[in-house]
Scaffold this active site. Structure first.
Site, PDB file in Angstrom:
ATOM      1  N   GLY A  91       0.824  -1.219   0.000  1.00 52.17           N
ATOM      2  CA  GLY A  91       0.000   0.000   0.000  1.00 52.17           C
ATOM      3  C   GLY A  91       0.847   1.253   0.000  1.00 52.17           C
ATOM      4  N   ARG A  92       2.100   1.084   0.321  1.00 53.17           N
ATOM      5  CA  ARG A  92       3.000   2.236   0.331  1.00 53.17           C
ATOM      6  C   ARG A  92       4.428   1.850  -0.038  1.00 53.17           C
ATOM      7  NH1 ARG A  92       4.056   3.396   6.668  1.00 53.17           N
ATOM      8  NH2 ARG A  92       3.641   1.317   7.437  1.00 53.17           N
ATOM      9  N   LYS A 107       9.878   2.151   0.692  1.00 54.78           N
ATOM     10  CA  LYS A 107       8.698   2.154   1.582  1.00 54.78           C
ATOM     11  C   LYS A 107       8.319   3.596   1.889  1.00 54.78           C
ATOM     12  CE  LYS A 107       7.028   0.236   5.947  1.00 54.78           C
ATOM     13  NZ  LYS A 107       7.329  -0.751   6.990  1.00 54.78           N
ATOM     14  N   ASP A 119      -2.266   6.686   3.199  1.00 57.76           N
ATOM     15  CA  ASP A 119      -1.774   7.788   2.360  1.00 57.76           C
ATOM     16  C   ASP A 119      -0.537   7.413   1.551  1.00 57.76           C
ATOM     17  OD1 ASP A 119       0.068   7.561   4.346  1.00 57.76           O
ATOM     18  OD2 ASP A 119      -0.172   9.585   5.161  1.00 57.76           O
ATOM     19  N   GLY A 120      -0.126   6.156   1.657  1.00 55.99           N
ATOM     20  CA  GLY A 120       1.035   5.726   0.872  1.00 55.99           C
ATOM     21  C   GLY A 120       2.367   6.194   1.440  1.00 55.99           C
ATOM     22  N   ARG A 172      14.490  -0.512   0.970  1.00 59.40           N
ATOM     23  CA  ARG A 172      14.738  -1.810   1.597  1.00 59.40           C
ATOM     24  C   ARG A 172      15.132  -2.829   0.532  1.00 59.40           C
ATOM     25  NH1 ARG A 172       9.230  -3.100   4.979  1.00 59.40           N
ATOM     26  NH2 ARG A 172       8.248  -3.515   2.969  1.00 59.40           N
ATOM     27  N   ASP A 249       0.621 -11.578   6.708  1.00 59.99           N
ATOM     28  CA  ASP A 249       1.155 -10.717   5.630  1.00 59.99           C
ATOM     29  C   ASP A 249       2.512 -10.130   6.022  1.00 59.99           C
ATOM     30  OD1 ASP A 249      -1.011  -9.453   7.304  1.00 59.99           O
ATOM     31  OD2 ASP A 249      -0.015  -7.644   6.612  1.00 59.99           O
ATOM     32  N   ASN A 250       2.898 -10.283   7.273  1.00 58.34           N
ATOM     33  CA  ASN A 250       4.229  -9.839   7.694  1.00 58.34           C
ATOM     34  C   ASN A 250       5.163 -11.018   7.897  1.00 58.34           C
ATOM     35  OD1 ASN A 250       3.462  -7.168   7.644  1.00 58.34           O
ATOM     36  ND2 ASN A 250       2.921  -7.086   9.809  1.00 58.34           N
ATOM     37  N   ASP A 259       9.056  -6.223   7.632  1.00 62.04           N
ATOM     38  CA  ASP A 259       8.023  -5.240   7.983  1.00 62.04           C
ATOM     39  C   ASP A 259       8.074  -4.839   9.457  1.00 62.04           C
ATOM     40  OD1 ASP A 259       7.244  -5.380   5.381  1.00 62.04           O
ATOM     41  OD2 ASP A 259       5.119  -5.713   5.797  1.00 62.04           O
TER      42      ASP A 259
END
Ligand code: AMP
Ligand code: MG
Length: 485
Positions: A91-92, A107, A119-120, A172, A249-250, A259
């Site tokens: 998402g960001r 990131k 907001d990204g 990253r 998801d992490n 993450d």
């Protein structure tokens, strides 16, 4: 190598377009370089001089795309605190391409199709945290993603009402950004079998290349993932690391720590420590971490149904705690300077009673091992008690420990030399990161760079920062951090 000589490759566009979003980064206003990581410059063969090049900032900021770069965001799903969320994704974070084994990702690089209400962006404080901790983990031999550089900006971001913050970007690097959640996502789309096969082949190519020609490669990919995750959990536990958001998801398909959000290296030992402010139930508490990881591996097994004999996966998962415990006990035995060649659980009782004693006596976890390492005889071991706030429980334990050392009867200098390799003088605690953040928010990035150096050389001497080798000041210890980043 010069920056403009880098040639990035893309390896994700073999998938159907529904699995990613081709999107360019949205640059930040007035970007400035805060720090770059020489170790990763070396890793990709980039000249240090290039960090001073205006184009380097433009590259991190997404103003300048390197040759071959075709940016994109990946789709994934995930179980967040036990609840399934069908649509997540970068998402960001925006993927810029690959150099050698390293997939580059910025990131905080702006909105993507997967930004949902976000907001990204990433705020400066969380970017500093991720930047430094990645390198601290690596230096402690805990598998992790890495970082190349950190930039700040004047770009405003709001996380808490009324608090003005600015956005930053960390570049990253990882040999893989595929998550358990990526498999969950693929498993729920049409043509699951075809897509999962393709994703598994991709993961094998990137992370388990030795399985490429194996006829049971998908099952074996899972077995590798079980082993790697078990080892990772053992390392987190042995060094007192808490991730804070152990959602599927992490969880990396390469068995890496990824993450970083509200993480912590535990200060004063507390087995039920929670570092994430939003985790009110303590679902991801320190003690729960190995169990949560196992649960996540079960989710992965269920996502692989279409391409694996799932019974085999469940059968293999039964070995998880065996591997995790064995590695944990070995690491702890080594940290205590005891003989790891003895039967694996011979020191299990001593280790378990140590945890209780550290907690009861309120003792800084990693400082304890460092102080123990310095001891040259049994009397000095007895004096380690001086770092504890309460004495009785640890006093009793230290006598048991001295007995064990005396029974082994190994040379103190020899033991000390082996302990020095696993008991760092410096462990990056949250209060140190907060000091670096406070300064950085005033425009002084010296502590970010000094902490990076300490993180990368935790066994070395850092004369100016002797205080960081001591117990965390009580008022700054065991704080909970928010997810907002
Ligand atoms: P995390 O808790 O950081 O692992 O993020 C969970 C999900 O939320 C991921 O899909 C992230 O990409 C997304 N996310 C987190 N923060 C933001 C943000 N500021 N803007 C857009 N997406 C975000
Ligand atoms: Mg995440």
């Amino acid at each position: 190598m010069k920056l403009n000589e880098i040639q990035l490759e893309n390896d994700y566009f073999e998938f159907d377009e529904k699995f990613y979003h081709k999107i360019n980064p949205t640059p930040l206003n007035n970007p400035h370089l805060i720090s770059y990581n020489k170790l990763m410059f070396d890793e990709i063969g980039l000249d240090y001089e290039e960090a001073k090049n205006e184009d380097f900032i433009k590259f991190i900021n997404g103003d300048k795309l390197l040759s071959g770069s075709l940016p994109y965001a990946k789709a994934y799903a995930g179980h967040q605190f036990g609840y399934f969320v069908p649509q997540l994704g970068d998402g960001r974070a925006i993927n810029l391409g690959k150099i050698g084994p390293w997939h580059l990702q910025t990131k905080g690089a702006g909105l993507t199709r997967y930004s949902r209400q976000g907001d990204g962006r990433a705020v400066l404080r969380s970017s500093i945290r991720e930047y430094i901790i990645s390198e601290a983990m690596y230096a402690l031999d805990i598998p992790t993603t890495r970082v190349l550089a950190l930039i700040g900006s004047t770009h405003p971001v709001t996380r808490y009402y009324g608090v003005k913050e600015t956005a930053a970007i960390v570049l990253r690097m990882s040999p893989s950004w595929v998550r358990i959640g990526t498999f969950e996502y693929f498993a729920r789309q049409k043509n699951a079998k075809v897509n999962l096969t393709q994703l598994a082949n991709y993961v094998i190519k990137n992370s388990y290349a030795y399985l490429i020609d194996d006829k049971n490669k998908y099952e074996k990919m899972y077995y590798e993932m079980v082993d790697k995750t078990a080892i990772l959990m053992a390392k987190w536990q042995a060094y007192g690391f808490m991730h804070g958001v152990m959602n599927t998801d992490n969880f990396s398909m390469a068995g890496l720590s990824i993450d970083y959000g509200p993480f912590a290296f535990i200060d004063y030992f507390n087995i039920n420590q929670i570092c994430n402010h939003t985790d009110s139930e303590g679902q991801y508490s320190f003690n729960n971490q190995p169990y949560v990881a196992r649960w996540n591996l079960e989710v992965l097994a269920n996502s692989l149904k279409e391409i694996c004999e799932v019974e085999k996966l469940h059968e293999y998962l039964k070995t998880y705690f065996h591997v995790q415990e064995k590695e944990y006990l070995t690491l702890m035995t080594r940290r205590l300077g005891l003989d790891i060649s003895k039967s694996n659980d011979s020191y299990a009782d001593l280790i378990i009673s140590l945890l209780k004693a550290l907690q009861t006596s309120k003792t800084d976890y990693n400082q304890f091992f460092y102080e123990l390492t310095k001891c040259k005889n049994s009397d000095e071991i007895r004096k380690v008690i001086d770092i504890s706030i309460y004495r009785q429980a640890l006093n009793i334990w230290l006598e048991d420990y001295i007995k064990a050392r005396e029974e082994e009867n190994r040379d103190f200098t020899q033991v000390q030399n082996s302990m020095k390799k696993v008991n760092p003088k410096y462990v990056i605690k949250n209060y140190m990161l907060q000091e670096a953040i406070d300064k950085a928010e005033e425009g002084d990035f010296s502590l970010v760079n000094d902490l990076l150096n300490i993180a990368q050389n935790p066994y070395g001497e850092h004369k100016e920062y002797e205080r960081y080798s001591k117990a965390t000041p009580l008022e700054f210890s065991n704080v909970k951090l928010s997810c907002s980043s």
